[in-house]
Design a protein around this motif. Structure first.
Motif, mmCIF file in Angstrom:
data_model
loop_
_atom_site.group_PDB
_atom_site.id
_atom_site.type_symbol
_atom_site.label_atom_id
_atom_site.label_comp_id
_atom_site.label_asym_id
_atom_site.label_seq_id
_atom_site.Cartn_x
_atom_site.Cartn_y
_atom_site.Cartn_z
ATOM 1 N N LYS A 1 0.816 -1.216 0.000
ATOM 2 C CA LYS A 1 0.000 0.000 0.000
ATOM 3 C C LYS A 1 0.851 1.269 0.000
ATOM 4 O O LYS A 1 0.611 2.182 -0.781
ATOM 5 N N ARG A 2 1.833 1.331 0.891
ATOM 6 C CA ARG A 2 2.709 2.510 0.909
ATOM 7 C C ARG A 2 3.525 2.600 -0.375
ATOM 8 O O ARG A 2 3.765 3.686 -0.909
ATOM 9 N N SER A 3 3.938 1.450 -0.876
ATOM 10 C CA SER A 3 4.718 1.464 -2.116
ATOM 11 C C SER A 3 3.863 1.931 -3.288
ATOM 12 O O SER A 3 4.359 2.617 -4.182
ATOM 13 N N LEU A 4 2.581 1.606 -3.279
ATOM 14 C CA LEU A 4 1.669 2.109 -4.305
ATOM 15 C C LEU A 4 1.618 3.632 -4.265
ATOM 16 O O LEU A 4 1.722 4.304 -5.299
ATOM 17 N N ASN A 5 1.512 4.178 -3.074
ATOM 18 C CA ASN A 5 1.509 5.628 -2.884
ATOM 19 C C ASN A 5 2.827 6.231 -3.379
ATOM 20 O O ASN A 5 2.843 7.241 -4.092
ATOM 21 N N ALA A 6 3.942 5.598 -3.026
ATOM 22 C CA ALA A 6 5.254 6.076 -3.460
ATOM 23 C C ALA A 6 5.358 6.064 -4.988
ATOM 24 O O ALA A 6 5.882 7.004 -5.587
ATOM 25 N N CYS A 7 4.833 5.021 -5.614
ATOM 26 C CA CYS A 7 4.862 4.931 -7.077
ATOM 27 C C CYS A 7 4.114 6.096 -7.713
ATOM 28 O O CYS A 7 4.603 6.713 -8.671
ATOM 29 N N LEU A 8 2.951 6.397 -7.184
ATOM 30 C CA LEU A 8 2.146 7.486 -7.732
ATOM 31 C C LEU A 8 2.870 8.829 -7.608
ATOM 32 O O LEU A 8 2.872 9.631 -8.549
ATOM 33 N N ILE A 9 3.495 9.052 -6.463
ATOM 34 C CA ILE A 9 4.240 10.300 -6.265
ATOM 35 C C ILE A 9 5.428 10.366 -7.219
ATOM 36 O O ILE A 9 5.662 11.386 -7.876
ATOM 37 N N LEU A 10 6.178 9.274 -7.309
ATOM 38 C CA LEU A 10 7.352 9.262 -8.181
ATOM 39 C C LEU A 10 6.960 9.482 -9.644
ATOM 40 O O LEU A 10 7.646 10.206 -10.362
ATOM 41 N N GLU A 11 5.857 8.882 -10.060
ATOM 42 C CA GLU A 11 5.390 9.118 -11.428
ATOM 43 C C GLU A 11 5.083 10.596 -11.656
ATOM 44 O O GLU A 11 5.413 11.147 -12.698
ATOM 45 N N SER A 12 4.477 11.223 -10.656
ATOM 46 C CA SER A 12 4.138 12.643 -10.800
ATOM 47 C C SER A 12 5.389 13.517 -10.854
ATOM 48 O O SER A 12 5.336 14.642 -11.340
ATOM 49 N N LEU A 13 6.507 12.981 -10.374
ATOM 50 C CA LEU A 13 7.775 13.708 -10.391
ATOM 51 C C LEU A 13 8.633 13.365 -11.606
ATOM 52 O O LEU A 13 9.793 13.758 -11.681
ATOM 53 N N GLY A 14 8.067 12.618 -12.540
ATOM 54 C CA GLY A 14 8.767 12.347 -13.777
ATOM 55 C C GLY A 14 9.480 11.012 -13.881
ATOM 56 O O GLY A 14 10.179 10.761 -14.860
#
Length: 102
Positions: free
Chosen positions: A69-82
């Motif tokens: 779950k936390r890794s899913l959140n991290a993935c979404l943030i990282l995608e938004s950062l390019g």
């Protein structure tokens, strides 16, 4: 964002692929059990502190946590950062313990 199962990840590692793993759990969780990789906590990613990961923006990065779950959140943030190719480890360390190290 893509997903990968622990069995798929283990198979790729066993085949010799150089996979970039990023553990987003807290320090005490990593001390208890880890499957390797770079330790970069979710809180740091949420604070946009990704300098340690910026060299991997165009590479596949498998993100993991305790349950996925936390890794899913991290993935979404990282995608938004390019970050172009982030992959969430389904089930996280719990699935790894159950399916790989059992």
């Amino acid at each position: 964002m893509q997903q990968i199962t622990v069995k798929e990840l283990k198979s790729r590692q066993d085949a010799g692929e150089n996979i970039i793993l990023v553990d987003v759990r807290e320090d005490h969780e990593r001390e208890e059990y880890n499957i390797g990789g770079i330790h970069h906590k979710l809180g740091d990613i949420q604070n946009m502190d990704t300098e340690a990961l910026d060299g991997f923006k165009d590479k596949e990065i498998v993100i993991y946590c305790r349950s996925g779950k936390r890794s899913l959140n991290a993935c979404l943030i990282l995608e938004s950062l390019g970050f172009e190719n982030v992959v969430n480890l389904e089930g996280g360390v719990l699935a790894w313990k159950e399916e790989i190290d059992n």
